[in-house]
Write an enzyme that holds these catalytic residues in place. Structure first.
Site, short mmCIF file in Angstrom:
data_model
loop_
_atom_site.label_atom_id
_atom_site.label_comp_id
_atom_site.label_asym_id
_atom_site.label_seq_id
_atom_site.Cartn_x
_atom_site.Cartn_y
_atom_site.Cartn_z
N LYS A 65 -5.38 -5.75 3.74
CA LYS A 65 -6.27 -4.63 3.43
C LYS A 65 -7.23 -4.99 2.30
O LYS A 65 -6.81 -5.51 1.27
CB LYS A 65 -5.42 -3.42 3.02
CG LYS A 65 -6.24 -2.21 2.59
CD LYS A 65 -5.37 -1.03 2.27
CE LYS A 65 -6.18 0.14 1.73
NZ LYS A 65 -5.36 1.34 1.49
N SER A 110 -8.25 1.45 4.62
CA SER A 110 -6.95 2.01 4.95
C SER A 110 -6.76 2.12 6.45
O SER A 110 -7.71 2.34 7.21
CB SER A 110 -6.79 3.40 4.32
OG SER A 110 -6.73 3.31 2.92
N CYS A 168 -6.13 4.01 -3.62
CA CYS A 168 -6.34 2.65 -3.09
C CYS A 168 -7.49 1.84 -3.69
O CYS A 168 -7.27 0.83 -4.34
CB CYS A 168 -6.53 2.72 -1.58
SG CYS A 168 -5.17 3.48 -0.69
N LYS A 212 1.39 9.51 -5.49
CA LYS A 212 0.01 9.07 -5.28
C LYS A 212 -0.98 10.19 -5.62
O LYS A 212 -0.73 11.35 -5.37
CB LYS A 212 -0.14 8.68 -3.81
CG LYS A 212 -1.54 8.30 -3.37
CD LYS A 212 -1.54 7.87 -1.91
CE LYS A 212 -2.95 7.52 -1.44
NZ LYS A 212 -2.95 6.94 -0.10
N ARG A 269 -7.36 -1.46 -6.39
CA ARG A 269 -7.68 -2.83 -5.95
C ARG A 269 -8.83 -3.43 -6.76
O ARG A 269 -8.81 -4.62 -7.10
CB ARG A 269 -8.00 -2.82 -4.45
CG ARG A 269 -6.77 -2.50 -3.63
CD ARG A 269 -7.06 -1.94 -2.23
NE ARG A 269 -5.84 -1.30 -1.78
CZ ARG A 269 -4.82 -1.93 -1.20
NH1 ARG A 269 -4.90 -3.23 -0.96
NH2 ARG A 269 -3.73 -1.29 -0.85
N ASP A 276 -0.02 -0.98 -4.90
CA ASP A 276 -1.32 -0.49 -5.39
C ASP A 276 -1.23 0.86 -6.11
O ASP A 276 -2.08 1.18 -6.92
CB ASP A 276 -2.35 -0.42 -4.25
CG ASP A 276 -2.03 0.64 -3.20
OD1 ASP A 276 -0.86 1.07 -3.11
OD2 ASP A 276 -2.96 1.03 -2.46
N ASN A 277 -0.23 1.65 -5.78
CA ASN A 277 -0.04 2.95 -6.43
C ASN A 277 1.27 3.55 -5.93
O ASN A 277 1.99 2.93 -5.14
CB ASN A 277 -1.21 3.91 -6.18
CG ASN A 277 -1.62 4.02 -4.72
OD1 ASN A 277 -2.69 3.53 -4.33
ND2 ASN A 277 -0.78 4.63 -3.90
N HIS A 283 1.31 2.32 4.03
CA HIS A 283 0.37 3.42 4.17
C HIS A 283 0.53 4.02 5.57
O HIS A 283 0.74 3.30 6.54
CB HIS A 283 -1.05 2.89 3.96
CG HIS A 283 -2.11 3.94 3.82
ND1 HIS A 283 -2.53 4.72 4.86
CD2 HIS A 283 -2.85 4.32 2.74
CE1 HIS A 283 -3.48 5.55 4.44
NE2 HIS A 283 -3.69 5.32 3.15
N ASP A 316 0.84 -1.20 0.00
CA ASP A 316 0.00 0.00 0.00
C ASP A 316 0.87 1.25 0.00
O ASP A 316 1.56 1.54 0.98
CB ASP A 316 -0.89 -0.02 1.25
CG ASP A 316 -2.04 0.95 1.16
OD1 ASP A 316 -2.07 1.76 0.22
OD2 ASP A 316 -2.92 0.90 2.03
N ASP A 317 0.85 2.00 -1.09
CA ASP A 317 1.60 3.25 -1.23
C ASP A 317 3.11 3.06 -1.28
O ASP A 317 3.87 3.95 -0.88
CB ASP A 317 1.27 4.23 -0.09
CG ASP A 317 -0.16 4.73 -0.12
OD1 ASP A 317 -0.88 4.40 -1.08
OD2 ASP A 317 -0.56 5.45 0.80
N HIS A 348 -10.60 -2.75 1.35
CA HIS A 348 -10.90 -1.40 0.84
C HIS A 348 -11.74 -1.39 -0.44
O HIS A 348 -11.55 -0.55 -1.32
CB HIS A 348 -9.62 -0.59 0.63
CG HIS A 348 -9.84 0.87 0.88
ND1 HIS A 348 -8.85 1.81 0.90
CD2 HIS A 348 -11.01 1.57 1.11
CE1 HIS A 348 -9.34 3.00 1.14
NE2 HIS A 348 -10.65 2.89 1.28
#
Length: 456
Positions: free
Chosen positions: A128, A153, A75, A310, A79, A289-290, A237, A35-36, A130
């Site tokens: 996660k 998140s 996010c 992001k 996903r 994810d990004n 994250h 995540d991130d 989301h």
């Protein structure tokens, strides 16, 4: 007699080899989704301070993608795209979802989990989610047999209407009435098992280790049948947390600690596959994810040498690290600069498992030829291009080395082969290319919006 003993010895050695390396008709599939995590935040992608020996070794034993893309720079849409093989607006998840609000990924969508279950796979989502925290949107309604994790998140709150386990563990002075309050309690998030809250608020310093333990148990329990494990780490994250074994150990500070603990997690999972004799029957993919949340300073990651972060359609928001291995099926030590995306994972798994594609239109394409390390393989998006959506707005397209980005009446053209950092706008010097890519954006966006997935 010697001949009989010799035959018996050969037989025993062969059966021993078979027990040490099980063979399964369909490959197990594991997807690590962080995540991130920024493009640079892996050793093999150039991080100067973060140590990731397990991911580096995975790249040495498999393939590294330098031009791999998430399908969103935030996010929830990212996903949704991974699990459905479609751009986020097509499946109705163009924006980030929030706790206790309407909406989520429709359970009529065919996710990777749904598709693989149809082929006899056991499926688990750990980490996660989301994609909606109401009952009808949770992983157990989206093709996953098992769920264990934080439903959104880790800086969010709790849905006061959540189902609660009779054995729930309350921490930090919370009680059931605290959970039921509609008051926003940022950074106090629940841990769920299946569709129930089992801990509130969760001790986030333990989640990476607990996710890993849950993943290992799932692998061991299902080692004799094909399985799909979607391990979506909550880190890095913000707010950042690391267990005592990793906190304060990285030269990159707490952010580096979280990545190095994730690297440990990858190593533990790979070690388990080997110990169970199923590593050669398992496709493992690692990606993010990004791009990174650079506004958080040293609490965020790095996308260098890319521009942006992001929530932007510059490369730093969409282009992410990607490593994959499958011993004996994916060539070792391959590095490819051919464009591919998370939306291509679903159709690739359909191909590998002889499953059926979703009935509704998707955007991903089978990338197995590229993923397997075939030097002659082409990008699955070489003809149609790759599109960058921000929410429901199509801001950019990449076709080959060219990328056109249009925001607030600003038209920018970049040659990513010569200018990976998107520092030189060459639109004026290339009007024909601009016109061609503008047409692609208009036509694709019009078609997508006319052909969004519709459900009753």
């Amino acid at each position: 007699m010697k001949f009989v003993i010799s035959i018996l010895t050969v037989f025993l050695s062969c059966t021993g080899a078979l027990s040490a390396q099980k063979t399964i008709e369909k490959p197990n599939v594991i997807i690590f989704f962080t995540d991130d995590q920024g493009y640079q935040d892996v050793g093999v992608f150039g991080s100067p301070l973060i140590k990731t020996p397990n991911l580096d070794n995975m790249a040495a034993n498999g393939i590294k993608f330098t031009d791999f893309y998430a399908a969103s720079s935030v996010c929830s849409p990212s996903r949704a795209a991974l699990l459905t093989g479609a751009y986020p607006p097509r499946v109705g998840v163009p924006k980030v979802l929030w706790p206790n609000l309407p909406g989520g990924l429709s359970n009529e969508e065919q996710t990777i989990a749904n598709i693989l279950k149809s082929k006899g796979y056991t499926t688990a989502c750990i980490g996660k989610w989301h994609l909606g925290d109401q009952q009808q949107y949770l992983p157990t309604s989206q093709g996953f047999d098992r769920y264990y994790g934080i439903p959104f998140s880790n800086d969010m709150s709790v849905n006061p209407e959540s189902k609660v386990s009779k054995n729930i563990v309350f921490r930090e002075g919370m009680i059931l009435d605290s959970l039921r309050e509609k008051k926003w309690r940022g950074k106090r998030v629940p841990l769920m098992k299946q569709d129930e809250v089992i801990e509130y608020p969760v001790d986030q310093s333990t989640v990476t280790k607990r996710y890993t333990k849950e993943a290992i148990n799932f692998i061991k329990e299902n080692q004799n049948e094909p399985f799909f494990l979607y391990l979506a780490h909550s880190m890095p994250h913000v707010p950042l947390y690391a267990s005592p074994d990793f906190k304060g150990k990285s030269a990159r500070g707490l952010y580096g600690d979280t990545i190095e603990e994730i690297d440990w997690s990858v190593g533990e999972v790979l070690k388990t596959l080997k110990e169970q004799g199923i590593d050669e029957n398992t496709l493992v993919i690692f990606t993010s994810d990004n791009g990174p949340w650079t506004s958080k300073g040293d609490q965020g990651g790095s996308a260098l040498p890319l521009r942006g972060h992001k929530n932007q359609t510059f490369e730093g928001g969409f282009r992410v690290p990607m490593i994959a291995q499958w011993p004996g099926k994916i060539k070792a030590g391959v590095v490819t600069d051919k464009l591919a995306s998370t939306i291509d994972i679903l159709p690739t798994l359909v191909y590998l498992t002889d499953a059926e594609l979703p009935k509704q239109e998707i955007d991903g394409k089978n990338m197995w030829s590229l993923l397997s390390g075939n030097e002659k393989a082409k990008s699955p998006h070489r003809k149609d291009g790759f599109f960058y959506y921000k929410d429901s707005t199509l801001e950019a397209v990449r076709k080959g080395d060219w990328k056109l980005r249009i925001t607030q009446n600003c038209v920018a053209l970049y040659n990513l082969k010569n200018d990976i950092s998107e520092s030189e706008n060459v639109a004026e010097a290339n009007p024909k290319i601009v016109k061609k890519l503008q047409k692609m954006i208009t036509e694709f966006d019009t078609d997508l919006k006319a052909n969004k997935h519709q459900y009753n």
